[in-house]
Design a protein around this motif. Structure first.
Motif, PDB file in Angstrom:
ATOM      1  N   GLN A 268       0.831  -1.211   0.000  1.00 25.75           N
ATOM      2  CA  GLN A 268       0.000   0.000   0.000  1.00 25.75           C
ATOM      3  C   GLN A 268       0.865   1.261   0.000  1.00 25.75           C
ATOM      4  N   ALA A 269       1.993   1.208   0.737  1.00 26.08           N
ATOM      5  CA  ALA A 269       2.896   2.370   0.780  1.00 26.08           C
ATOM      6  C   ALA A 269       3.482   2.631  -0.608  1.00 26.08           C
ATOM      7  N   LEU A 270       3.802   1.554  -1.333  1.00 28.64           N
ATOM      8  CA  LEU A 270       4.368   1.723  -2.677  1.00 28.64           C
ATOM      9  C   LEU A 270       3.331   2.332  -3.620  1.00 28.64           C
ATOM     10  N   PHE A 271       2.100   1.862  -3.529  1.00 26.64           N
ATOM     11  CA  PHE A 271       1.061   2.449  -4.376  1.00 26.64           C
ATOM     12  C   PHE A 271       0.778   3.900  -3.970  1.00 26.64           C
ATOM     13  N   ALA A 272       0.903   4.164  -2.659  1.00 23.85           N
ATOM     14  CA  ALA A 272       0.712   5.547  -2.197  1.00 23.85           C
ATOM     15  C   ALA A 272       1.785   6.449  -2.795  1.00 23.85           C
ATOM     16  N   SER A 273       3.036   5.945  -2.857  1.00 22.59           N
ATOM     17  CA  SER A 273       4.088   6.792  -3.449  1.00 22.59           C
ATOM     18  C   SER A 273       3.848   6.959  -4.951  1.00 22.59           C
ATOM     19  N   GLY A 274       3.318   5.906  -5.587  1.00 21.55           N
ATOM     20  CA  GLY A 274       2.949   6.031  -6.999  1.00 21.55           C
ATOM     21  C   GLY A 274       1.877   7.087  -7.196  1.00 21.55           C
ATOM     22  N   PHE A 275       0.909   7.094  -6.272  1.00 19.64           N
ATOM     23  CA  PHE A 275      -0.169   8.085  -6.362  1.00 19.64           C
ATOM     24  C   PHE A 275       0.390   9.504  -6.170  1.00 19.64           C
TER      25      PHE A 275
END
Lengths: 301, 274
Positions: A268-275
């Motif tokens: 989720q943190a990785l997708f958050a950084s992608g966002f």
């Protein structure tokens, strides 16, 4: 009868072209929206995340294996900022200069050779640029600066500048070429120099196109992954100088996503950084658009 | 069948013939030939313009009128592949195409007003000062004085005095053409060239430009290219007829419109050919 049939066919073909182009546009926009929704959903961004945003962006280190694990991306966005800033800082003035040269100064045969050459340069895969940087700059940096391993943010920034340059240069050249010939002749007809015309007329008139060149370069620099992954050092540490190793956001995503359990905190943190990367790109584009309009008003172009 | 017609250019280089009118020659075009990409556009053109007079260059489309005008302040060479292959133009006795002549200085001294008026991307006031800021020919005047005097000369001051800092692109086409003339006048030119300055304008704006040309005439020689024979007759003292890159006839406007010597000129003036 035949005339009636022809008229009807023409009417239907016009309608079909309209519908097809609308469908193409709709498909493109739908994909973009779906992607944003998907990234948002996978990152599970909610009220809790908003409250911890400062921790995520600044305070916490990236240590997913620690006990307890922490998922901060401070090192990554600082690296992204440094590499992107450096590459655009070099590519924008150089690209505008090349664009101006190609449009205003270069003899026709140089234009005919250079324009396709820029397009070829823009089409070279990132891995080739990465490899080129690796065998030239990385090796030499190890000797020149007495570094155990030559990869660093400076090299990533330099190579990224070379990668962004063709986009900026060819868009800028198009922007300068787009300025009406009448305007040039009128300005030169008053006995002024080329430099004066460039400074007072061409730059102002080409401003919308130049902003487009910057936006294009920025999107390319922020989104570039492979070359920075190969050259920035890919190290989880906050860089303190240009010769330090770093890990831009794109490199962090590429390195970590493959070995992450789906829907885990790290995932989720990785997708958050992608966002966040997506929001930054959109935000900067909006900023460029606003700046463009403000500049246009001020310059009366 | 094409019937060859006689060439009766009444003007010839100084010394060969008498001037068609009195007064010192400002422009003296001698045997000028120009090519575009190797294609001959002007062939041995002879012409002259007198001080404080208006010279109208007339002729059918493609006869080389605009090309001749653009050779007269060396803006021709801004076009790729355009070349003066022989001949020269003397301006106040100085060779425009001589070695060591700076084209920029020529363009500063001989300003051009184009067919389609275009605003530079700046305010109305800054448009007027465009050349002045570069050449620094303030001559003890402030920028406000220059803007006012130039706009006044073209009759634009009262229309724009309250919006000098507005973008020039907001002016109407007629106003913009007068602004272009003001921009040229701010350079303190010694002659003005006009390339069909009224072709994009309505009759009212055309009348204002014609009044302006007649008002400027006592101070400056003016050379104007026009398709409009009636206009040439109204405003010019001398007329030059170009046909297929050659100067067929130059004379006083009165004589050329009433007693043309050349058959082609006669046909063109009487409307037998368009």
């Amino acid at each position: 009868m035949i005339r009636h049939f022809l008229a009807k066919t023409l009417y239907w073909s016009d309608a079909a072209v309209k519908k097809l182009s609308f469908l193409a546009l709709g498909t493109g926009v739908a994909f973009l929206l779906l992607m944003i929704v998907f990234v948002l959903r996978e990152s599970s961004l909610g009220l809790g995340f908003a409250m911890n945003l400062f921790d995520f962006l600044v305070r916490q280190p990236w240590a997913p294996m620690a006990t307890p694990p922490s998922h901060g991306i401070f090192h990554a966005w600082i690296s992204t900022l440094v590499v992107t800033g450096l590459s655009l800082g070099l590519a924008i003035p150089l690209g505008f200069g090349i664009g101006l040269f190609l449009s205003e100064v270069a003899p026709r045969w140089v234009q005919q050779v250079m324009q396709p050459a820029l397009e070829v340069l823009a089409g070279i895969p990132a891995v080739v640029y990465g490899f080129f940087g690796y065998v030239t700059l990385v090796r030499n940096f190890e000797t020149w600066f007495d570094m155990p391993a030559g990869e660093c943010l400076l090299i990533a920034g330099l190579i990224l500048a070379v990668m962004v340059l063709p986009f900026v240069a060819s868009t800028a050249a198009e922007a300068f070429r787009g300025v009406a010939q009448d305007l040039r002749e009128m300005a030169y007809g008053l006995g002024v120099t080329q430099l004066y015309v460039m400074r007072r007329v061409l730059f102002r008139k080409a401003l919308p196109g130049l902003f487009a060149a910057v936006a294009l370069g920025l999107a390319r620099a922020l989104g570039e992954t492979l070359a920075v992954l190969m050259l920035a050092g890919n190290t989880v540490a906050v860089p303190h100088s240009l010769l330090d190793r770093g890990q831009p956001l794109t490199a962090l995503l590429t390195t970590e996503l493959g070995e992450t359990v789906v829907h885990s905190d790290k995932y989720q943190a990785l997708f958050a950084s992608g966002f966040i990367l997506l929001i930054v790109v959109l935000g900067i584009n909006v900023m460029i658009w606003t700046l463009k309009h403000r500049f246009l008003e001020r310059s009366h172009a | 069948m094409i019937v060859p017609m006689e060439m009766t250019c009444s003007y010839a280089p100084e010394g060969d013939h008498e001037d068609p009118a009195d007064g010192p020659r400002i422009f003296d075009v001698r045997d000028l030939s120009v090519t575009f990409n190797g294609r001959s556009v002007l062939r041995g053109v002879n012409a002259m313009a007198l001080d404080r007079q208006v010279l109208a260059i007339v002729g059918p489309s493609g006869s080389g009128k605009s090309t001749l005008l653009r050779t007269m302040n060396r803006t021709l060479e801004l076009t790729l592949d355009a070349r003066v292959t022989s001949g020269d133009i003397h301006f106040k006795g100085e060779r425009l195409y001589g070695n060591g002549t700076d084209p920029r200085l020529v363009r500063k001294r001989i300003c051009m007003v184009h067919q389609k008026p275009v605003a530079f991307p700046m305010s109305i006031g800054e448009n007027v000062l465009f050349g002045v800021r570069f050449h620094k020919n303030w001559n003890g005047r402030t920028k406000d004085e220059i803007i006012r005097s130039c706009l006044d000369r073209v009759g634009l001051w009262n229309e724009v005095k309250d919006r000098l800092s507005d973008p020039a692109s907001r002016l109407s086409v007629g106003q913009l053409q007068r602004l272009c003339i003001a921009r040229a006048l701010a350079n303190d030119p010694e002659a003005i060239l006009m390339d069909e300055p009224c072709s994009a304008l309505d009759p009212v704006s055309t009348a204002r430009i014609e009044e302006l040309i007649l008002a400027m005439k006592p101070q400056l020689p003016i050379v104007i290219v026009t398709h409009n024979l009636a206009q040439a007759r109204r405003i010019s003292d001398q007329s030059l007829f170009l046909y297929d890159g050659q100067s067929l006839e130059q004379d006083t406007t009165e004589r050329i419109f009433t007693h043309p010597k050349n058959g082609r000129v006669r046909d063109f003036i009487t409307g037998k050919v368009g």
